[in-house]
Design a protein around this motif. Structure first.
Motif, PDB file in Angstrom:
ATOM      1  N   LEU A   1       0.854  -1.189   0.000  1.00 38.41           N
ATOM      2  CA  LEU A   1       0.000   0.000   0.000  1.00 38.41           C
ATOM      3  C   LEU A   1       0.891   1.241   0.000  1.00 38.41           C
ATOM      4  O   LEU A   1       1.647   1.474   0.935  1.00 38.41           O
ATOM      5  CB  LEU A   1      -0.906   0.006   1.237  1.00 38.41           C
ATOM      6  CG  LEU A   1      -1.911  -1.147   1.345  1.00 38.41           C
ATOM      7  CD1 LEU A   1      -2.711  -1.018   2.635  1.00 38.41           C
ATOM      8  CD2 LEU A   1      -2.838  -1.175   0.140  1.00 38.41           C
ATOM      9  N   ALA A   2       0.808   2.007  -1.061  1.00 41.12           N
ATOM     10  CA  ALA A   2       1.566   3.256  -1.175  1.00 41.12           C
ATOM     11  C   ALA A   2       0.650   4.290  -1.807  1.00 41.12           C
ATOM     12  O   ALA A   2       0.897   4.805  -2.890  1.00 41.12           O
ATOM     13  CB  ALA A   2       2.827   3.047  -2.011  1.00 41.12           C
ATOM     14  N   THR A   3      -0.458   4.559  -1.105  1.00 37.04           N
ATOM     15  CA  THR A   3      -1.547   5.348  -1.683  1.00 37.04           C
ATOM     16  C   THR A   3      -1.305   6.849  -1.664  1.00 37.04           C
ATOM     17  O   THR A   3      -1.976   7.591  -2.372  1.00 37.04           O
ATOM     18  CB  THR A   3      -2.852   5.079  -0.916  1.00 37.04           C
ATOM     19  OG1 THR A   3      -2.684   5.497   0.446  1.00 37.04           O
ATOM     20  CG2 THR A   3      -3.200   3.609  -0.957  1.00 37.04           C
ATOM     21  N   GLY A   4      -0.347   7.307  -0.836  1.00 41.71           N
ATOM     22  CA  GLY A   4      -0.229   8.744  -0.657  1.00 41.71           C
ATOM     23  C   GLY A   4      -1.353   9.247   0.225  1.00 41.71           C
ATOM     24  O   GLY A   4      -2.134   8.456   0.774  1.00 41.71           O
ATOM     25  N   PRO A   5      -1.487  10.563   0.368  1.00 42.07           N
ATOM     26  CA  PRO A   5      -2.492  11.107   1.287  1.00 42.07           C
ATOM     27  C   PRO A   5      -3.891  11.146   0.684  1.00 42.07           C
ATOM     28  O   PRO A   5      -4.055  11.207  -0.538  1.00 42.07           O
ATOM     29  CB  PRO A   5      -1.979  12.539   1.529  1.00 42.07           C
ATOM     30  CG  PRO A   5      -1.337  12.899   0.231  1.00 42.07           C
ATOM     31  CD  PRO A   5      -0.675  11.629  -0.261  1.00 42.07           C
ATOM     32  N   LYS A   6      -4.863  11.092   1.532  1.00 42.11           N
ATOM     33  CA  LYS A   6      -6.238  11.388   1.133  1.00 42.11           C
ATOM     34  C   LYS A   6      -6.549  12.779   1.663  1.00 42.11           C
ATOM     35  O   LYS A   6      -6.533  13.024   2.871  1.00 42.11           O
ATOM     36  CB  LYS A   6      -7.221  10.374   1.728  1.00 42.11           C
ATOM     37  CG  LYS A   6      -8.666  10.648   1.297  1.00 42.11           C
ATOM     38  CD  LYS A   6      -9.629   9.593   1.825  1.00 42.11           C
ATOM     39  CE  LYS A   6     -11.050   9.870   1.356  1.00 42.11           C
ATOM     40  NZ  LYS A   6     -12.005   8.858   1.868  1.00 42.11           N
ATOM     41  N   LEU A   7      -6.783  13.701   0.752  1.00 41.55           N
ATOM     42  CA  LEU A   7      -6.984  15.102   1.135  1.00 41.55           C
ATOM     43  C   LEU A   7      -8.385  15.272   1.732  1.00 41.55           C
ATOM     44  O   LEU A   7      -9.384  15.069   1.053  1.00 41.55           O
ATOM     45  CB  LEU A   7      -6.794  16.000  -0.082  1.00 41.55           C
ATOM     46  CG  LEU A   7      -5.445  15.826  -0.792  1.00 41.55           C
ATOM     47  CD1 LEU A   7      -5.376  16.696  -2.040  1.00 41.55           C
ATOM     48  CD2 LEU A   7      -4.294  16.159   0.149  1.00 41.55           C
ATOM     49  N   MET A   8      -8.418  15.651   3.005  1.00 42.09           N
ATOM     50  CA  MET A   8      -9.690  15.726   3.730  1.00 42.09           C
ATOM     51  C   MET A   8     -10.154  17.177   3.873  1.00 42.09           C
ATOM     52  O   MET A   8     -10.311  17.695   4.971  1.00 42.09           O
ATOM     53  CB  MET A   8      -9.539  15.065   5.102  1.00 42.09           C
ATOM     54  CG  MET A   8      -9.191  13.594   5.031  1.00 42.09           C
ATOM     55  SD  MET A   8     -10.493  12.616   4.255  1.00 42.09           S
ATOM     56  CE  MET A   8     -11.775  12.737   5.503  1.00 42.09           C
ATOM     57  N   PHE A   9     -10.367  17.849   2.745  1.00 41.67           N
ATOM     58  CA  PHE A   9     -10.866  19.227   2.800  1.00 41.67           C
ATOM     59  C   PHE A   9     -12.237  19.289   3.458  1.00 41.67           C
ATOM     60  O   PHE A   9     -12.623  20.321   4.011  1.00 41.67           O
ATOM     61  CB  PHE A   9     -10.935  19.813   1.388  1.00 41.67           C
ATOM     62  CG  PHE A   9      -9.593  20.009   0.741  1.00 41.67           C
ATOM     63  CD1 PHE A   9      -8.663  20.875   1.299  1.00 41.67           C
ATOM     64  CD2 PHE A   9      -9.254  19.331  -0.405  1.00 41.67           C
ATOM     65  CE1 PHE A   9      -7.425  21.058   0.711  1.00 41.67           C
ATOM     66  CE2 PHE A   9      -8.019  19.512  -1.005  1.00 41.67           C
ATOM     67  CZ  PHE A   9      -7.102  20.385  -0.441  1.00 41.67           C
ATOM     68  N   SER A  10     -12.955  18.177   3.410  1.00 38.95           N
ATOM     69  CA  SER A  10     -14.306  18.157   3.981  1.00 38.95           C
ATOM     70  C   SER A  10     -14.294  18.346   5.495  1.00 38.95           C
ATOM     71  O   SER A  10     -15.328  18.662   6.094  1.00 38.95           O
ATOM     72  CB  SER A  10     -14.991  16.826   3.645  1.00 38.95           C
ATOM     73  OG  SER A  10     -14.245  15.729   4.164  1.00 38.95           O
ATOM     74  N   GLU A  11     -13.127  18.145   6.130  1.00 40.08           N
ATOM     75  CA  GLU A  11     -13.034  18.303   7.578  1.00 40.08           C
ATOM     76  C   GLU A  11     -13.117  19.762   8.008  1.00 40.08           C
ATOM     77  O   GLU A  11     -13.390  20.063   9.169  1.00 40.08           O
ATOM     78  CB  GLU A  11     -11.727  17.696   8.090  1.00 40.08           C
ATOM     79  CG  GLU A  11     -11.635  16.188   7.946  1.00 40.08           C
ATOM     80  CD  GLU A  11     -12.673  15.479   8.807  1.00 40.08           C
ATOM     81  OE1 GLU A  11     -12.694  15.717  10.025  1.00 40.08           O
ATOM     82  OE2 GLU A  11     -13.471  14.700   8.248  1.00 40.08           O
ATOM     83  N   VAL A  12     -12.844  20.671   7.083  1.00 42.33           N
ATOM     84  CA  VAL A  12     -12.897  22.109   7.402  1.00 42.33           C
ATOM     85  C   VAL A  12     -13.853  22.768   6.414  1.00 42.33           C
ATOM     86  O   VAL A  12     -13.600  22.797   5.201  1.00 42.33           O
ATOM     87  CB  VAL A  12     -11.501  22.760   7.308  1.00 42.33           C
ATOM     88  CG1 VAL A  12     -11.582  24.253   7.614  1.00 42.33           C
ATOM     89  CG2 VAL A  12     -10.526  22.077   8.269  1.00 42.33           C
ATOM     90  N   GLU A  13     -14.956  23.278   6.913  1.00 36.96           N
ATOM     91  CA  GLU A  13     -15.971  23.872   6.050  1.00 36.96           C
ATOM     92  C   GLU A  13     -15.383  25.015   5.223  1.00 36.96           C
ATOM     93  O   GLU A  13     -14.697  25.893   5.736  1.00 36.96           O
ATOM     94  CB  GLU A  13     -17.137  24.402   6.901  1.00 36.96           C
ATOM     95  CG  GLU A  13     -18.300  24.913   6.072  1.00 36.96           C
ATOM     96  CD  GLU A  13     -19.488  25.341   6.914  1.00 36.96           C
ATOM     97  OE1 GLU A  13     -20.452  25.899   6.347  1.00 36.96           O
ATOM     98  OE2 GLU A  13     -19.452  25.113   8.147  1.00 36.96           O
ATOM     99  N   GLY A  14     -15.647  24.965   3.919  1.00 46.87           N
ATOM    100  CA  GLY A  14     -15.175  26.015   3.022  1.00 46.87           C
ATOM    101  C   GLY A  14     -13.771  25.782   2.487  1.00 46.87           C
ATOM    102  O   GLY A  14     -13.256  26.599   1.727  1.00 46.87           O
TER     103      GLY A  14
END
Length: 289
Positions: A74-87
């Motif tokens: 597994l070398a997926t890199g990051p999952k960008l969680m913009f949804s954690e911060v509104e806007g």
């Protein structure tokens, strides 16, 4: 051997801050994956993974196919969680990013608008960030790009503090800090981890003991537009045997050279050429302990 990737192209992520100010274009820092893997007899599937089924050693891919495996890395890199911060985020939010080539292209579009109508810029990282070096790099690069156009005086730049809470990373923080942050992981350090993984899998296939360990040696070239800072930490996590730091215009030139060199390595399919290995060894830098 088969590589599975969500996109059909490779992107040299460290160059994204340059793309965001127009110093690079997409073609210069991306390449199609399949042709270069095919030369090495490696299969390639351009699809995301929907589910991992370890009980039957199988992957369920987003394209509807299934893929059986004997060993899975597994070398997926990051999952960008913009949804954690509104806007947050460039897709449905109000902020830009240099985390992907697509994001950097969108940032460049607004950079061009900024040149036409200069105004304040805020740069930073959201809470939970564990890799925030690119934000610092982009601040310096944007500063240089604006100065070249004689517009820096019209663009106040604010670098906001980084707040993090409950960050879960594989490596514990080096020390307690007033604002909790994760321990950074440099590219060479990650290469040492991957090297150890590959050697351990090979050892298992040969019925040998899998006891290889990554050195966690760290090399970093941080670009600042027309100069930069470089460090070597052996190993990255203290106590260290070597702790070296330098700064100057040569670092900026070295990063340009490294970009070309790394992309060439990707095209050649050679992760560690012999001359690189022995040059690094001469400097006391190794991928494996």
């Amino acid at each position: 051997m088969t590589v599975v990737n969500a996109t059909d192209y490779f992107q040299f992520v460290p160059s994204n801050p340059w793309l965001a100010v127009g110093w690079r274009d997409r073609a210069a820092i991306t390449l199609p994956i399949a042709p270069y893997l095919e030369r090495k007899g490696i299969g390639f599937i351009a699809s995301g993974v929907e589910q991992i089924r370890p009980d039957v050693s199988q992957l369920q891919l987003e394209n509807g196919e299934t893929l059986d495996y004997d060993y899975l890395i597994l070398a997926t890199g990051p999952k960008l969680m913009f949804s954690e911060v509104e806007g947050a985020g460039p897709e449905g939010g109000f902020t830009h990013s240099v985390c992907t080539v697509d994001h950097a292209e969108r940032a460049h579009e607004d950079f061009e608008r900024l040149l036409e109508n200069p105004g304040p810029v805020v740069i930073g990282a959201f809470q939970g960030a564990s890799c925030f070096g690119p934000a610092y790099e982009y601040a310096f690069i944007l500063d240089k790009a604006l100065r070249k156009r004689k517009l820096r005086s019209k663009v106040p730049i604010t670098f906001v503090n980084i707040f993090a809470a409950g960050v879960c990373v594989a490596i514990p923080p080096v020390e307690a800090t007033p604002v909790p942050t994760g321990a950074p992981k440099t590219g060479y350090m990650i290469e040492s981890m991957v090297t150890a993984i590959v050697h351990n899998i090979a050892a298992e296939l040969e019925g040998k003991e899998a006891n290889y360990k990554g050195s966690w040696h760290a090399i970093c070239l941080a670009d600042m537009g027309d100069r930069g800072a470089a460090f070597v930490a052996l190993p990255q996590m203290p106590p260290r045997d070597v702790n070296w730091f330098a700064a100057g215009r040569w670092v900026h030139l070295a990063k340009i050279a490294f970009e070309k060199y790394f992309i060439r390595k990707m095209k050649k399919g050679t992760s560690e050429p012999v001359y690189e290995k022995y040059m690094m060894r001469a400097l006391g830098i190794r991928r494996l302990e």
